[in-house]
Design an enzyme around this catalytic site. Structure first.
Site, PDB file in Angstrom:
ATOM      1  N   HIS A 195       0.815  -1.214   0.000  1.00  0.00           N
ATOM      2  CA  HIS A 195       0.000   0.000   0.000  1.00  0.00           C
ATOM      3  C   HIS A 195       0.850   1.265   0.000  1.00  0.00           C
ATOM      4  O   HIS A 195       1.944   1.296   0.541  1.00  0.00           O
ATOM      5  CB  HIS A 195      -1.006   0.004   1.159  1.00  0.00           C
ATOM      6  CG  HIS A 195      -0.416   0.159   2.526  1.00  0.00           C
ATOM      7  ND1 HIS A 195      -0.242   1.394   3.116  1.00  0.00           N
ATOM      8  CD2 HIS A 195       0.016  -0.751   3.432  1.00  0.00           C
ATOM      9  CE1 HIS A 195       0.262   1.217   4.333  1.00  0.00           C
ATOM     10  NE2 HIS A 195       0.431  -0.074   4.548  1.00  0.00           N
ATOM     11  N   ASP A 216       5.948   1.979   7.114  1.00  0.00           N
ATOM     12  CA  ASP A 216       4.555   1.617   6.788  1.00  0.00           C
ATOM     13  C   ASP A 216       3.937   2.664   5.858  1.00  0.00           C
ATOM     14  O   ASP A 216       3.358   3.618   6.318  1.00  0.00           O
ATOM     15  CB  ASP A 216       3.766   1.505   8.096  1.00  0.00           C
ATOM     16  CG  ASP A 216       2.391   0.899   7.888  1.00  0.00           C
ATOM     17  OD1 ASP A 216       2.101   0.405   6.796  1.00  0.00           O
ATOM     18  OD2 ASP A 216       1.600   0.925   8.849  1.00  0.00           O
ATOM     19  N   GLU A 250      -5.288   1.755   2.223  1.00  0.00           N
ATOM     20  CA  GLU A 250      -5.205   0.531   3.035  1.00  0.00           C
ATOM     21  C   GLU A 250      -5.483   0.838   4.499  1.00  0.00           C
ATOM     22  O   GLU A 250      -6.157   0.092   5.210  1.00  0.00           O
ATOM     23  CB  GLU A 250      -3.804  -0.103   2.877  1.00  0.00           C
ATOM     24  CG  GLU A 250      -3.649  -1.459   3.542  1.00  0.00           C
ATOM     25  CD  GLU A 250      -3.140  -1.404   4.979  1.00  0.00           C
ATOM     26  OE1 GLU A 250      -3.088  -2.448   5.628  1.00  0.00           O
ATOM     27  OE2 GLU A 250      -2.810  -0.300   5.464  1.00  0.00           O
ATOM     28  N   GLU A 251      -4.938   1.962   4.948  1.00  0.00           N
ATOM     29  CA  GLU A 251      -4.926   2.284   6.379  1.00  0.00           C
ATOM     30  C   GLU A 251      -6.306   2.577   6.962  1.00  0.00           C
ATOM     31  O   GLU A 251      -6.455   2.681   8.172  1.00  0.00           O
ATOM     32  CB  GLU A 251      -4.002   3.491   6.636  1.00  0.00           C
ATOM     33  CG  GLU A 251      -2.537   3.249   6.282  1.00  0.00           C
ATOM     34  CD  GLU A 251      -1.806   2.369   7.277  1.00  0.00           C
ATOM     35  OE1 GLU A 251      -2.458   1.741   8.115  1.00  0.00           O
ATOM     36  OE2 GLU A 251      -0.562   2.321   7.210  1.00  0.00           O
ATOM     37  N   ASP A 278       4.292  -5.173   2.955  1.00  0.00           N
ATOM     38  CA  ASP A 278       3.844  -4.094   3.838  1.00  0.00           C
ATOM     39  C   ASP A 278       4.750  -4.100   5.072  1.00  0.00           C
ATOM     40  O   ASP A 278       4.569  -4.936   5.957  1.00  0.00           O
ATOM     41  CB  ASP A 278       2.374  -4.322   4.224  1.00  0.00           C
ATOM     42  CG  ASP A 278       1.808  -3.191   5.076  1.00  0.00           C
ATOM     43  OD1 ASP A 278       2.546  -2.227   5.350  1.00  0.00           O
ATOM     44  OD2 ASP A 278       0.625  -3.284   5.472  1.00  0.00           O
ATOM     45  N   HIS A 354       2.332   4.573  12.164  1.00  0.00           N
ATOM     46  CA  HIS A 354       1.140   5.420  12.348  1.00  0.00           C
ATOM     47  C   HIS A 354       1.413   6.623  13.254  1.00  0.00           C
ATOM     48  O   HIS A 354       0.477   7.206  13.791  1.00  0.00           O
ATOM     49  CB  HIS A 354      -0.053   4.614  12.888  1.00  0.00           C
ATOM     50  CG  HIS A 354      -0.409   3.425  12.044  1.00  0.00           C
ATOM     51  ND1 HIS A 354      -1.336   2.485  12.424  1.00  0.00           N
ATOM     52  CD2 HIS A 354       0.027   3.035  10.833  1.00  0.00           C
ATOM     53  CE1 HIS A 354      -1.447   1.550  11.493  1.00  0.00           C
ATOM     54  NE2 HIS A 354      -0.619   1.873  10.513  1.00  0.00           N
TER      55      HIS A 354
HETATM   56  N1  BES Z   1       1.238  -2.372   8.048  1.00  0.00           N
HETATM   57  C1  BES Z   1       0.085  -2.394   8.875  1.00  0.00           C
HETATM   58  C2  BES Z   1      -0.239  -3.765   9.405  1.00  0.00           C
HETATM   59  C3  BES Z   1       0.742  -4.352  10.383  1.00  0.00           C
HETATM   60  C4  BES Z   1       1.192  -3.616  11.444  1.00  0.00           C
HETATM   61  C5  BES Z   1       1.134  -5.669  10.227  1.00  0.00           C
HETATM   62  C6  BES Z   1       2.072  -4.179  12.350  1.00  0.00           C
HETATM   63  C7  BES Z   1       1.990  -6.249  11.133  1.00  0.00           C
HETATM   64  C8  BES Z   1       2.472  -5.490  12.197  1.00  0.00           C
HETATM   65  C9  BES Z   1      -1.108  -1.900   8.084  1.00  0.00           C
HETATM   66  O1  BES Z   1      -0.816  -0.825   7.260  1.00  0.00           O
HETATM   67  C10 BES Z   1      -2.168  -1.442   9.056  1.00  0.00           C
HETATM   68  O2  BES Z   1      -1.933  -0.579   9.833  1.00  0.00           O
HETATM   69  N2  BES Z   1      -3.320  -2.053   8.983  1.00  0.00           N
HETATM   70  C11 BES Z   1      -4.400  -1.680   9.826  1.00  0.00           C
HETATM   71  C12 BES Z   1      -5.583  -2.540   9.490  1.00  0.00           C
HETATM   72  C13 BES Z   1      -6.434  -1.958   8.437  1.00  0.00           C
HETATM   73  C14 BES Z   1      -7.475  -2.946   8.038  1.00  0.00           C
HETATM   74  C15 BES Z   1      -7.068  -0.663   8.889  1.00  0.00           C
HETATM   75  C16 BES Z   1      -4.098  -1.926  11.284  1.00  0.00           C
HETATM   76  O3  BES Z   1      -3.279  -2.786  11.617  1.00  0.00           O
HETATM   77  O4  BES Z   1      -4.691  -1.247  12.115  1.00  0.00           O
HETATM   78 ZN    ZN Z   2       0.927  -1.001   6.348  1.00  0.00          ZN
END
Ligand code: BES
Ligand code: ZN
Length: 385
Positions: A195, A216, A250-251, A278, A354
């Site tokens: 993403h 990220d 994605e976020e 990712d 984040h």
């Molecule tokens: N890269 C993250 C996911 C992640 C974080 C995987 C830490 C493994 C370890 C991704 O961009 C993310 O933040 N995803 C969201 C979920 C999405 C469906 C809103 C999350 O984890 O809150």
């Molecule tokens: Zn991510």
């Protein structure tokens, strides 16, 4: 007394000013209406999807990350039927992935050494220089255009490559570069993606949010571009069609990848394998690649582990996100085979994502190169029989 008050006064006003400022920015992208809009949220942990406001969904994700867990959600409001119909056109099993022999040793022994960690650094530094890449901000749109310009510059002398913006019903487009296959397998597709958007979870919705998103996921985006560069510059000609994707939004709930997977499924496209990159440049658990085993295809994961042993020559292990944590889940849900090699275990992941602290200084691009090697091996080994 007066002097003490004079000294204290500015401090008393700072929080007030800060909150006024926050509210003002906040109105920029997410409005009271969008914040309170009801969204259908699938935690992907086996519990039934639940309706909640967009604001509550974002809080859920923020809370999980603050607790050091990756336990967010998938916003399925606009994609409720993605997993409803079986996928007769999924033919990945024909490739016999678990036992598929490797054939690209000659090509890869040379090409792998041409992958360049400086290129990863360059892309991450340029991507993280955008103050944010939020899916509703102009900057998020500009970041997508930056990626598409990079793809176009690399492909400028090639007529078998197309670079397109995939438009959605929000401002930020996804980016898709297509290298067409030649011959009878040309309608079978192999995808490398990650993403492109970023978020600051303590200030989401703000026009001015600072969300460098270096790890990220400028890191995964940079890897996709670097693998594309090497495949183009080495003159590799695939039999299957190769696609390089950077997903929007994605976020906020995997919107971009769900939109694309849905369209591919509706059009009956045959996708033989998808690799999601990712977060690829923070060696949280040392020098190893960690394969996520949930929302992924076990055969394709096994195949990729073999690629690590043969070509990347680094340790690997497995872990679980615990929920649909990234865009691979959108492909899996649509019935396609997807995998997610990751930079760390969940326990040792990068705790600064984040936030304003997700910066390039924390990253290691020699480590990041492992994922470029794996991505290159994945695409080229699956590109031919
Ligand atoms: N890269 C993250 C996911 C992640 C974080 C995987 C830490 C493994 C370890 C991704 O961009 C993310 O933040 N995803 C969201 C979920 C999405 C469906 C809103 C999350 O984890 O809150
Ligand atoms: Zn991510």
């Amino acid at each position: 007394m007066i002097r003490i008050f004079a000294i204290l006064t500015p401090f008393l006003f700072i929080p007030l000013l800060a909150s006024a400022q926050h509210q003002h920015d906040f109105a920029g992208l997410e409005t009271p209406e969008t914040m309170s809009a009801m969204r259908l949220i699938d935690r992907g942990d086996g519990s039934a999807p639940r309706w909640m406001t967009f604001a509550d969904a974002m809080k859920l994700s923020e809370k999980s990350h603050a607790e050091g867990r990756c336990a967010g959600f998938m916003d399925i409001t606009d994609f409720q039927d993605l997993d409803q119909e079986p996928m007769p056109m999924v033919e990945y099993f024909k490739l016999n992935l678990g036992d598929r022999p490797l054939k690209q040793q000659a090509y890869l022994s040379r090409a792998i050494n041409e992958l360049d960690s400086q290129q990863l650094f360059k892309t991450v530094s340029e991507m993280s220089a955008f103050k944010n890449r939020y899916y509703k901000s102009d900057l998020g749109v500009q970041a997508a255009i930056y990626i598409s310009d990079r793809f176009k510059a690399i492909a400028k002398n090639r007529t078998d490559i197309e670079v397109n913006l995939f438009k959605h019903n929000w401002p930020q487009p996804s980016v898709v570069a297509v290298m067409k296959g030649q011959g009878p397998h040309a309608n079978e597709i192999v995808i490398l993606g990650g993403h492109e958007d970023s978020i600051n979870q303590s200030a989401f919705g703000s026009n001015n949010m600072t969300a460098p998103g270096a790890d990220d996921n400028a890191s995964g985006t940079a890897t996709v571009i670097e693998v594309f560069r090497e495949i183009v510059e080495s003159g590799f000609k695939p039999d299957r069609t190769l696609m390089f994707m950077t997903y929007a939004a994605e976020e906020v709930g995997l919107y971009g990848s769900q939109d694309i997977a849905k369209k591919f499924k509706e059009q009956g496209k045959t996708v033989v394998g998808v690799m999601q990159l990712d977060m690829t440049a923070f060696p949280g658990a040392g020098d190893q690649i960690v394969f996520m085993t949930d929302f992924t295809n076990p055969n394709l994961t096994q195949f990729a582990q073999k690629l690590v042993d043969s070509y990347v020559k680094v340790k690997w292990s497995t872990d679980k996100c615990g929920y649909a944590c990234s865009d691979h889940a959108s492909w899996t849900k649509a019935g396609y085979a997807a995998i997610m090699p990751f930079e760390a275990t969940m326990k040792n992941d990068n705790k600064d994502i984040h936030t304003v602290r997700d910066v390039i200084q924390k990253l290691d691009f020699k480590f990041g190169l492992h994922f470029a090697k794996l991505g290159l091996a994945f695409l080229t080994e699956l590109a031919k029989d």
